[in-house]
Write a protein that holds these residues in place. Structure first.
Motif, mmCIF file in Angstrom:
data_model
loop_
_atom_site.group_PDB
_atom_site.id
_atom_site.type_symbol
_atom_site.label_atom_id
_atom_site.label_comp_id
_atom_site.label_asym_id
_atom_site.label_seq_id
_atom_site.Cartn_x
_atom_site.Cartn_y
_atom_site.Cartn_z
ATOM 1 N N TYR A 42 0.871 -1.273 0.115
ATOM 2 C CA TYR A 42 0.142 -0.084 0.032
ATOM 3 C C TYR A 42 0.855 1.384 -0.095
ATOM 4 C CZ TYR A 42 -4.837 1.812 0.427
ATOM 5 O OH TYR A 42 -5.806 2.482 0.052
ATOM 6 N N HIS A 45 2.217 1.915 -3.386
ATOM 7 C CA HIS A 45 0.936 2.134 -4.171
ATOM 8 C C HIS A 45 0.855 3.618 -4.070
ATOM 9 C CE1 HIS A 45 -2.677 2.139 -6.453
ATOM 10 N NE2 HIS A 45 -3.149 2.547 -5.293
ATOM 11 N N ASN A 47 3.253 5.745 -3.661
ATOM 12 C CA ASN A 47 4.443 6.096 -4.300
ATOM 13 C C ASN A 47 4.339 7.595 -4.258
ATOM 14 O OD1 ASN A 47 6.679 6.032 -5.760
ATOM 15 N ND2 ASN A 47 5.911 4.909 -7.463
ATOM 16 N N CYS A 55 10.158 0.848 -6.797
ATOM 17 C CA CYS A 55 9.350 -0.105 -6.384
ATOM 18 C C CYS A 55 9.446 -1.234 -7.249
ATOM 19 C CB CYS A 55 7.865 0.670 -6.538
ATOM 20 S SG CYS A 55 8.033 2.402 -6.680
ATOM 21 N N ALA A 66 3.752 -7.874 -8.834
ATOM 22 C CA ALA A 66 2.429 -7.185 -8.799
ATOM 23 C C ALA A 66 1.749 -7.109 -10.088
ATOM 24 C CB ALA A 66 2.234 -5.812 -8.253
ATOM 25 N N GLY A 68 -0.729 -6.429 -13.099
ATOM 26 C CA GLY A 68 -1.707 -5.268 -13.261
ATOM 27 C C GLY A 68 -1.530 -4.219 -12.771
ATOM 28 N N PHE A 69 -0.820 -3.873 -11.608
ATOM 29 C CA PHE A 69 -0.610 -2.629 -11.152
ATOM 30 C C PHE A 69 0.824 -2.279 -11.149
ATOM 31 C CE2 PHE A 69 -4.343 -2.553 -8.542
ATOM 32 C CZ PHE A 69 -4.764 -1.140 -8.623
ATOM 33 N N ALA A 70 1.775 -2.757 -11.812
ATOM 34 C CA ALA A 70 2.906 -2.426 -12.214
ATOM 35 C C ALA A 70 2.890 -0.925 -12.826
ATOM 36 C CB ALA A 70 3.621 -3.196 -13.192
ATOM 37 N N PHE A 71 3.832 -0.106 -12.251
ATOM 38 C CA PHE A 71 4.128 1.432 -12.812
ATOM 39 C C PHE A 71 4.021 1.539 -14.213
ATOM 40 C CE2 PHE A 71 6.819 -1.569 -10.753
ATOM 41 C CZ PHE A 71 7.706 -1.898 -11.992
ATOM 42 N N PRO A 74 2.207 -4.387 -16.946
ATOM 43 C CA PRO A 74 2.759 -5.521 -16.723
ATOM 44 C C PRO A 74 3.752 -6.224 -17.657
ATOM 45 C CG PRO A 74 0.512 -5.727 -17.676
ATOM 46 C CD PRO A 74 0.641 -4.366 -17.468
ATOM 47 N N GLN A 77 8.160 -4.153 -15.293
ATOM 48 C CA GLN A 77 8.918 -4.522 -14.338
ATOM 49 C C GLN A 77 10.165 -5.388 -14.478
ATOM 50 O OE1 GLN A 77 6.993 -5.717 -10.743
ATOM 51 N NE2 GLN A 77 8.508 -5.268 -9.572
#
Length: 113
Positions: A42, A45, A47, A55, A66, A68-71, A74, A77
């Motif tokens: 969290y 997240h 960030n 991250c 993670a 779908g939630f990569a910066f 997907p 990273q």
DNA sequence: CCCGTGACAACAT
DNA sequence: CATGTTGCCACGG
């Protein structure tokens, strides 16, 4: 240590050297809350300082990332980690029977505080 | 102000 | 051995 757990997480993640990765639980433990791995996610997240806090060097305990939630998307990273020299284990990588998805080789690249 | 959810991890069944 | 559930704290609605 008057900072919040969240702030400690940023400080620790920031210390992760290139070519190495740390797990959420590890960062949480270093922050003083071994059971707070969730908060680490969290916190990242949140960030607060994109580009300053790597991250992408923080992964799951089994080496996955993670979904779908990569910066940036997907797979983004993986490119960053490979670019830093982090070893990845493919599905055909022997010694890891059952490794379907791409995972970071924690056996070789997990950061040791 | 109160309730639910959330980039996880470990324990119990 | 695999799956399900709980624990933890912070933030959003």
């Amino acid at each position: 240590m008057g900072q919040t757990f969240n702030t400690q997480v940023y400080d620790i993640v920031r210390r992760i050297p290139a070519g190495c990765v740390a797990t959420y639980g590890q960062v949480a433990a270093l922050a003083g809350r071994p059971r707070n791995a969730r908060m680490v996610g969290y916190a990242l997240h949140s960030n607060p300082e994109p580009g300053v806090i790597p991250c992408h060097r923080v992964v799951f305990r089994d080496g996955s990332l993670a979904p779908g939630f990569a910066f940036g998307g997907p797979g983004r990273q993986r490119v960053l980690l490979e670019s830093e020299g982090v070893a990845f284990t493919e599905a055909s990588q022997q010694g890891n029977a059952g490794a379907d998805g791409p995972r970071v080789d924690l056996s070789r690249c997990q950061w040791q505080a």
